[in-house]
Each structure stands twice: as structure tokens, then as C-alpha cells.
Design a protein around this motif. Sequence first.
Motif, PDB file in Angstrom:
ATOM      1  N   LEU A 199      35.008  39.867  37.887  1.00  0.00           N
ATOM      2  CA  LEU A 199      36.093  39.874  38.876  1.00  0.00           C
ATOM      3  C   LEU A 199      35.976  41.080  39.806  1.00  0.00           C
ATOM      4  CD1 LEU A 199      39.188  38.634  36.837  1.00  0.00           C
ATOM      5  CD2 LEU A 199      38.299  37.627  38.965  1.00  0.00           C
ATOM      6  N   THR A 200      35.575  42.224  39.258  1.00  0.00           N
ATOM      7  CA  THR A 200      35.370  43.406  40.102  1.00  0.00           C
ATOM      8  C   THR A 200      34.318  43.108  41.162  1.00  0.00           C
ATOM      9  OG1 THR A 200      35.925  44.867  38.266  1.00  0.00           O
ATOM     10  CG2 THR A 200      34.703  45.852  40.105  1.00  0.00           C
ATOM     11  N   HIS A 203      35.898  40.754  43.820  1.00  0.00           N
ATOM     12  CA  HIS A 203      36.800  41.459  44.737  1.00  0.00           C
ATOM     13  C   HIS A 203      36.005  42.348  45.697  1.00  0.00           C
ATOM     14  CE1 HIS A 203      40.397  39.845  43.025  1.00  0.00           C
ATOM     15  NE2 HIS A 203      40.151  40.332  41.816  1.00  0.00           N
ATOM     16  N   HIS A 204      34.915  42.921  45.188  1.00  0.00           N
ATOM     17  CA  HIS A 204      34.029  43.711  46.056  1.00  0.00           C
ATOM     18  C   HIS A 204      33.448  42.809  47.153  1.00  0.00           C
ATOM     19  CE1 HIS A 204      31.202  46.727  47.318  1.00  0.00           C
ATOM     20  NE2 HIS A 204      30.148  46.060  46.881  1.00  0.00           N
ATOM     21  N   GLN A 206      34.787  40.153  48.357  1.00  0.00           N
ATOM     22  CA  GLN A 206      35.866  39.862  49.318  1.00  0.00           C
ATOM     23  C   GLN A 206      36.039  41.001  50.309  1.00  0.00           C
ATOM     24  OE1 GLN A 206      39.362  38.853  46.929  1.00  0.00           O
ATOM     25  NE2 GLN A 206      39.256  36.763  47.737  1.00  0.00           N
ATOM     26  N   LYS A 207      35.973  42.242  49.796  1.00  0.00           N
ATOM     27  CA  LYS A 207      36.084  43.410  50.683  1.00  0.00           C
ATOM     28  C   LYS A 207      34.966  43.418  51.713  1.00  0.00           C
ATOM     29  CE  LYS A 207      38.666  47.168  48.607  1.00  0.00           C
ATOM     30  NZ  LYS A 207      38.464  47.255  47.138  1.00  0.00           N
TER      31      LYS A 207
ATOM     32  N   ARG B 111      37.357  32.844  46.762  1.00  0.00           N
ATOM     33  CA  ARG B 111      38.713  32.638  46.267  1.00  0.00           C
ATOM     34  C   ARG B 111      38.727  31.678  45.071  1.00  0.00           C
ATOM     35  NH1 ARG B 111      41.081  32.223  51.163  1.00  0.00           N
ATOM     36  NH2 ARG B 111      40.391  30.064  51.181  1.00  0.00           N
ATOM     37  N   ILE B 114      37.192  33.400  41.961  1.00  0.00           N
ATOM     38  CA  ILE B 114      38.142  34.361  41.397  1.00  0.00           C
ATOM     39  C   ILE B 114      39.213  33.643  40.586  1.00  0.00           C
ATOM     40  CG2 ILE B 114      40.019  35.970  42.027  1.00  0.00           C
ATOM     41  CD1 ILE B 114      38.098  36.981  44.281  1.00  0.00           C
ATOM     42  N   GLN B 118      39.844  34.214  36.610  1.00  0.00           N
ATOM     43  CA  GLN B 118      41.144  34.703  36.122  1.00  0.00           C
ATOM     44  C   GLN B 118      41.713  33.818  35.026  1.00  0.00           C
ATOM     45  OE1 GLN B 118      43.044  35.075  39.927  1.00  0.00           O
ATOM     46  NE2 GLN B 118      42.790  37.306  39.998  1.00  0.00           N
TER      47      GLN B 118
END
Lengths: 215, 120
Positions: A199-200, A203-204, A206-207, B111, B114, B118
Motif C-alpha cells: 500500500l505504501t 500511495h507513492h 499516486q503521489k 485506485r 489500493i 485494503q
Amino acid sequence: MHSKVSDPVGGGQLAGTADDPIGEDALPDTARLGVKLVVAGAFGVGKTTMVRSVSEIRPLVTEETMTQASLGVDSTAGVETKTTTTVAMDFGRITVDEEMILYLFGTPGQERFWFLWNGLFEGALGAVVLVDTRRLEESFGILEKLEESGTPFIVAINTFPDSVSYSTDEVRQALDLPPGVPIVECDARRRDSSRDALLTLMHHLQKLADASELP
Amino acid sequence: MSDAPDWHEDSPERFFMITGGRAGHVEHAALGLVTLILSKAAPKPGMSLEQASVLRLCRSPLSVAEITAHLKLPFSVVTVLLMDLLSEGNVEARSPAPIPKSAMPDRDILRRVIGALQSL
Ligand SMILES: Nc1nc2c(ncn2[C@@H]2O[C@H](COP(=O)(O)OP(=O)(O)O)[C@@H](O)[C@H]2O)c(=O)[nH]1
Ligand SMILES: [Mg+2]
């Protein structure tokens, strides 16, 4: 309707249960998009363990056979000597939704072969680089190659019983990582911890996608 | 040979893939490890054992990587099998071509991945 004795397909009978090699690992018919992530790192750092922790199937192995030909001074005569090497990667799978399937590939041990297997990093969303603080120097080559190939990555520190505990800042310094690259601690044996490392990475990504859209 | 694969001329060593004697002949850029393959036909007499196995494996969608694992054959060999099956219309390849290296992954893909992680 002539039947050849050597017919390799046999009677063409499909309905038998012995003829169902995928069984309960079958994907839904709606699956149409495969995406992949790479779990990279030195030998014994926990790549296979991480793939196994999050995969919905027992990890499988895919292989490629490489022939290495050494080139003489004058190569026009063709190949002179050849050695054959098999590069193996284990991988697992997570069904994202009815259409999308995520594959996780653990990189093979011999890192010098990675980029000879076209397709290993090609098309990967990104990579998690597992590091062992007892031998950080073994990650230098891997990090360099990821940077060269432009594959986005994060670093996950796998902690082993006799590991000296370093702060992420110390690891960042030792690995000479740019400030933008996330570093997390993880235990590849744990599903939740492995998931959080993945997940990290997401999210990276996405950034990075956000940043690339700025004018 | 003029049909050698694309390697770096400046490299001291050359590498290429074995493809059952057909190394380098096949354009298989469209087939990646995570391309999903689906059978469009049943095995027919005259097909090789391996081609018939691919058709049986892919009665539901299956990645090229999984096909290589189940057949215990190298990626490049499976690619040749699949190119033949594709050209005869016996299988369908479902994934688009791999994302170009420079391009950022699609936001919608991120998206969805993720969301799936999750709920692991
Ligand atoms: N303590 C600890 N041991 C781990 C961890 N991850 C992997 N291991 C162990 O380290 C060994 C090598 O792991 P493996 O996944 O095979 O490494 P690979 O070569 O990178 O695929 C195995 O015995 C694992 O059980 C971790 O996060 N913590
Ligand atoms: Mg391993």
C-alpha cells in the motif's frame, strides 16, 4: 474423420475432471486486465515470503532460458561460445475486482540477468525493494538498476532476529536514497505487514501521478 | 545471422532467448507475463500436446506467467505457442500492451489496486 494413431490430442475429450488443471484457482471469465508489481531485493531477503504472504494462490514459478553468447573480437562470423542460464521468478496473484488481476513477481537471484529478460520490469506499476540491514550493500546494485530503468519503488526494511535496529533515516543515508522515496519497516512473513508495504508503494505511485499532472 | 534479436551492440556479451530453434523470429512484444489468455476453441487433432494443454488451461482467463508455470516451459517457448494459437484464432489475448516505461500508471488502476489491498 480419419483418426491418426499419433494424434497428440487424443480423443479431444474435455469434460473429465483430470482435465481441469486450474480448478478453484480459475479466474472469472470477466477478468481482462493483468497488472503487476515487482518485489525486488538480494538473495534471502524475504521476496518469496512476501509474495506468499499476500497471494491468493500458492506461489508459482515462471522461467526464462537465456543463452549467453560471448562475442569474439570479430563477430561477423557469428556466435562463438554459448552458455545457457535459466532465470526463475516466483509470483503470486491478487484478484483486484472482476476485471483486474494483480500479479506480484519476486525477482530472481542473479540480478545481472534481470534486464535481459524483457518484460520483468516492463509494464510493472512499481517495485518494493526489500532490504536486510545486516547487508545493505547487497541492495546497491538493485537500487541502481531500478533507478536506471525508471521503475518507481519504495524500500521495505525486513527485520531479522539478529538485525541491528537502524532508523529509517540511517537506512536512507546508507542507501543514498532521495528524500521522495518512502522507507517502511516490515515483516514479510505477515500478511498485514506485507500488504501495508504494498500500500505504501501504491500511495507513492499516486503521489507521482499527481506530480506528473502538475503544469 | 540477420534475424538476430535486438541487443546492445556495445555490450561485450550478447544474450538472446531460446525459442525452440526460432529465437528472435517472433514479434512477441504484445504478449507480456500478465497478458490474460482465453481459449476460443477446443483442442483439435493435429495440434501439439503443448498447444492442446494451453487451450485446456485457458478455458477461463489465465496469465501468460501462469501458463508457463503450469506447462513448466520457458516464457519464450510459451510465447511462440501462443503466437501460433493467436494467429489461428484459437485463443484471445486480453490485456492491452504493457504500460510504456515512461508513462505513469493509470489513476483508476491505482485506485482499484489500493481498494483490493485494503480489503486483504
Ligand atoms: N525474521 C524474519 N524472517 C524473514 C522475513 N522474511 C523472510 N524471512 C525468512 O528469511 C528466509 C528467506 O526468505 P525468502 O523469502 O526465501 O527470501 P528470498 O530469497 O528473497 O525469496 C526464510 O527462511 C524466511 O522465513 C522477515 O520479515 N522477518
Ligand atoms: Mg526467493
